[in-house]
Design a protein around this motif. Structure first.
Motif, mmCIF file in Angstrom:
data_model
loop_
_atom_site.group_PDB
_atom_site.id
_atom_site.type_symbol
_atom_site.label_atom_id
_atom_site.label_comp_id
_atom_site.label_asym_id
_atom_site.label_seq_id
_atom_site.Cartn_x
_atom_site.Cartn_y
_atom_site.Cartn_z
ATOM 1 N N PHE A 37 39.762 34.776 45.397
ATOM 2 C CA PHE A 37 40.777 34.634 44.356
ATOM 3 C C PHE A 37 40.628 35.719 43.289
ATOM 4 C CE2 PHE A 37 41.179 32.944 39.984
ATOM 5 C CZ PHE A 37 42.560 32.904 39.896
ATOM 6 N N ILE A 38 39.421 35.912 42.792
ATOM 7 C CA ILE A 38 39.179 36.910 41.752
ATOM 8 C C ILE A 38 39.527 38.309 42.253
ATOM 9 C CG2 ILE A 38 37.388 38.034 40.368
ATOM 10 C CD1 ILE A 38 38.186 35.297 39.327
ATOM 11 N N SER A 39 39.126 38.621 43.479
ATOM 12 C CA SER A 39 39.340 39.965 44.008
ATOM 13 C C SER A 39 40.813 40.248 44.280
ATOM 14 C CB SER A 39 38.532 40.146 45.302
ATOM 15 O OG SER A 39 38.449 41.501 45.653
ATOM 16 N N VAL A 40 41.531 39.280 44.859
ATOM 17 C CA VAL A 40 42.965 39.470 45.118
ATOM 18 C C VAL A 40 43.732 39.581 43.804
ATOM 19 C CG1 VAL A 40 45.034 38.436 46.120
ATOM 20 C CG2 VAL A 40 42.875 38.324 47.355
ATOM 21 N N LYS A 41 43.364 38.785 42.822
ATOM 22 C CA LYS A 41 44.025 38.858 41.515
ATOM 23 C C LYS A 41 43.839 40.236 40.893
ATOM 24 C CE LYS A 41 42.181 37.193 37.800
ATOM 25 N NZ LYS A 41 41.630 36.330 36.720
ATOM 26 N N ASN A 42 42.621 40.760 40.923
ATOM 27 C CA ASN A 42 42.362 42.098 40.370
ATOM 28 C C ASN A 42 43.107 43.178 41.142
ATOM 29 O OD1 ASN A 42 40.689 41.122 38.365
ATOM 30 N ND2 ASN A 42 38.827 41.366 39.567
ATOM 31 N N LEU A 43 43.255 42.978 42.453
ATOM 32 C CA LEU A 43 43.988 43.951 43.258
ATOM 33 C C LEU A 43 45.451 44.006 42.835
ATOM 34 C CD1 LEU A 43 44.308 45.875 45.677
ATOM 35 C CD2 LEU A 43 44.630 43.854 47.132
ATOM 36 N N LEU A 44 46.072 42.850 42.647
ATOM 37 C CA LEU A 44 47.482 42.812 42.272
ATOM 38 C C LEU A 44 47.711 43.306 40.856
ATOM 39 C CD1 LEU A 44 48.710 39.456 43.851
ATOM 40 C CD2 LEU A 44 48.748 41.751 44.817
ATOM 41 N N LEU A 45 46.705 43.146 39.998
ATOM 42 C CA LEU A 45 46.825 43.619 38.620
ATOM 43 C C LEU A 45 46.406 45.085 38.485
ATOM 44 C CD1 LEU A 45 45.471 40.543 36.632
ATOM 45 C CD2 LEU A 45 47.840 41.213 37.009
ATOM 46 N N GLN A 46 46.093 45.713 39.629
ATOM 47 C CA GLN A 46 45.679 47.118 39.657
ATOM 48 C C GLN A 46 44.406 47.351 38.839
ATOM 49 O OE1 GLN A 46 49.369 49.100 38.423
ATOM 50 N NE2 GLN A 46 49.802 49.558 40.567
ATOM 51 N N LEU A 47 43.536 46.364 38.835
ATOM 52 C CA LEU A 47 42.241 46.485 38.169
ATOM 53 C C LEU A 47 41.112 46.695 39.170
ATOM 54 C CD1 LEU A 47 42.612 43.524 35.622
ATOM 55 C CD2 LEU A 47 43.002 45.965 35.203
ATOM 56 N N GLN A 48 41.447 46.664 40.457
ATOM 57 C CA GLN A 48 40.435 46.738 41.506
ATOM 58 C C GLN A 48 40.082 48.179 41.837
ATOM 59 O OE1 GLN A 48 37.854 45.275 42.844
ATOM 60 N NE2 GLN A 48 39.012 43.577 43.761
ATOM 61 N N THR A 49 38.803 48.444 42.005
ATOM 62 C CA THR A 49 38.316 49.744 42.472
ATOM 63 C C THR A 49 37.502 49.518 43.744
ATOM 64 O OG1 THR A 49 36.278 49.600 41.163
ATOM 65 C CG2 THR A 49 38.212 50.620 40.104
ATOM 66 N N TRP A 50 37.257 50.592 44.494
ATOM 67 C CA TRP A 50 36.516 50.429 45.744
ATOM 68 C C TRP A 50 35.093 49.915 45.505
ATOM 69 C CZ3 TRP A 50 38.299 49.648 50.313
ATOM 70 C CH2 TRP A 50 39.539 50.166 50.683
ATOM 71 N N PRO A 51 34.360 50.420 44.500
ATOM 72 C CA PRO A 51 33.022 49.850 44.266
ATOM 73 C C PRO A 51 33.059 48.350 43.951
ATOM 74 C CG PRO A 51 33.217 51.966 43.166
ATOM 75 C CD PRO A 51 34.588 51.621 43.660
ATOM 76 N N SER A 52 33.990 47.942 43.086
ATOM 77 C CA SER A 52 34.078 46.516 42.756
ATOM 78 C C SER A 52 34.586 45.707 43.943
ATOM 79 C CB SER A 52 34.985 46.302 41.542
ATOM 80 O OG SER A 52 36.308 46.713 41.809
ATOM 81 N N LEU A 53 35.465 46.315 44.750
ATOM 82 C CA LEU A 53 35.955 45.622 45.946
ATOM 83 C C LEU A 53 34.814 45.369 46.921
ATOM 84 C CD1 LEU A 53 38.322 44.592 47.714
ATOM 85 C CD2 LEU A 53 38.482 46.898 48.646
ATOM 86 N N LEU A 54 33.974 46.397 47.153
ATOM 87 C CA LEU A 54 32.852 46.227 48.072
ATOM 88 C C LEU A 54 31.884 45.165 47.562
ATOM 89 C CD1 LEU A 54 32.160 49.959 49.014
ATOM 90 C CD2 LEU A 54 33.336 48.215 50.375
ATOM 91 N N LYS A 55 31.718 45.097 46.233
ATOM 92 C CA LYS A 55 30.875 44.050 45.668
ATOM 93 C C LYS A 55 31.491 42.678 45.922
ATOM 94 C CE LYS A 55 31.303 42.575 41.615
ATOM 95 N NZ LYS A 55 31.480 42.385 40.159
ATOM 96 N N ASP A 56 32.808 42.563 45.724
ATOM 97 C CA ASP A 56 33.493 41.283 45.957
ATOM 98 C C ASP A 56 33.397 40.878 47.428
ATOM 99 O OD1 ASP A 56 34.199 41.170 43.313
ATOM 100 O OD2 ASP A 56 36.234 41.946 43.613
#
Length: 332
Positions: A288-307
């Protein structure tokens, strides 16, 4: 690979032939269509204002002729209220200039009407004033944002439901016993049965973003998130399949499991962030947290890999807790 594809093909045919499994397969799309029909109604919500004390009481009374206004002790509290999930506008008055503070996801008509109300309230005689607007960064309506996240999480679990019902059907028809005398290994059976749990959510994810009109996202990130998030749905499906003796029993077990896995998402939406530490055990929370950040354009590849690492790690907890039971159930 040929055996894996054969199992996937068989599961897909069963899903299309069985009316209940066919509904499960298209349920996320139906939910997205329903959500898309509801989204325009959000624009019909009444306007609400907020301002920081002190503010001229004459101005407040004029605004309240058209819309309610809430007064806050400081700017920080006003900003927190603006950032909540509904439409709420902040105003800042200085001399003869007024700034309209918005999230950035409101329609032009909504902001225009709010500006007209404030213009009249400040100067009923019709003198012109300069209006400013401040955006806080969110670019999607809350209904689209949280609706999409919930539909995608639901698609993970619906993929697991398909796996579970196919296993129950094979148990009732004693097909599992027949498979034990074939050259197919346990790994091939589990891997082949899991394919529909991966492919169905991927299909749902990209169809749903198209239905909801969401375009500003990284498709590779969405693909990676969908694949990792599908793990818990697959484990959920195998678990329900092996512990259920028939389809009615399977439906009951799915309802309970579905509630346990979706509950952390609803708590994450409603509870303050400082309480989220109690939800860290749930892979659905991290999805949930990761998909929300992706849609809000707050997601980066380092944070995505952590998620993704957290999603896989928490999913493995469920795998380790249920592996022996699942393995025994498939061999019984």
């Amino acid at each position: 690979m040929k055996r894996l594809l054969k199992i996937f093909e068989r599961d897909l045919k069963n899903s299309i032939r069985d009316s209940m499994l066919l509904y499960i397969l298209i349920a996320p799309i139906l939910l997205a269509l329903l959500l898309r029909a509801f989204i325009p109604a959000v624009k019909d919500l009444s306007i609400e204002f907020g301002a920081v004390k002190p503010i001229d009481q004459t101005l407040v009374k004029r605004i309240e002729m058209f819309a309610p206004i809430t007064l806050f002790d400081n700017t920080e509290k006003l900003m927190e209220r603006i950032e909540e999930y509904d439409d709420f506008l902040g105003i800042r008055v200085k001399d003869e200039e007024i700034s309209l503070i918005a999230q950035g996801n409101e329609s032009e008509e909504y902001l225009s009407l709010a500006s007209d109300i404030l213009s009249y309230s400040l100067n009923p005689s019709g003198s012109s004033f300069t209006f400013g607007e401040t955006e806080l960064g969110r670019k999607l309506p809350p209904v689209s944002l949280y609706g999409f996240v919930l539909v995608i999480l639901g698609s993970f679990l619906f993929g697991g439901m398909i796996i579970g019902f196919n296993i129950i059907e094979e148990k009732e028809g004693e097909t599992l016993k027949a498979l034990r005398i074939t050259p197919m290994s346990n790994f091939e059976f589990i891997a082949g049965r899991s394919l529909i749990g991966f492919f169905a959510p991927i299909f749902h994810a990209f169809v749903v973003v198209w239905i909801l009109g969401i375009s500003d996202f990284n498709p590779l990130m969405l693909l990676a998130l969908t694949i990792s998030g599908s793990l818990i749905g697959i484990v959920f499906g195998f678990w329900v399949g092996v512990i259920s003796t028939n389809q009615m029993n399977g439906i009951a077990n799915m309802k309970i499991s579905f509630f346990v896995l979706v509950l952390p998402v609803f708590l994450a939406i409603t509870l303050p962030e400082k309480s989220h530490i109690f939800l860290y055990w749930a892979p659905t929370y991290w999805t949930f947290i990761s998909v929300k950040n992706l849609l809000l354009q707050l997601q980066t590849w380092p944070s995505l890999l952590k998620d993704i690492g957290l999603i896989v790690a928490t999913s493995m907890i469920f795998v380790l807790a249920t592996f022996k039971k699942i393995r025994a159930g498939l061999l019984s």
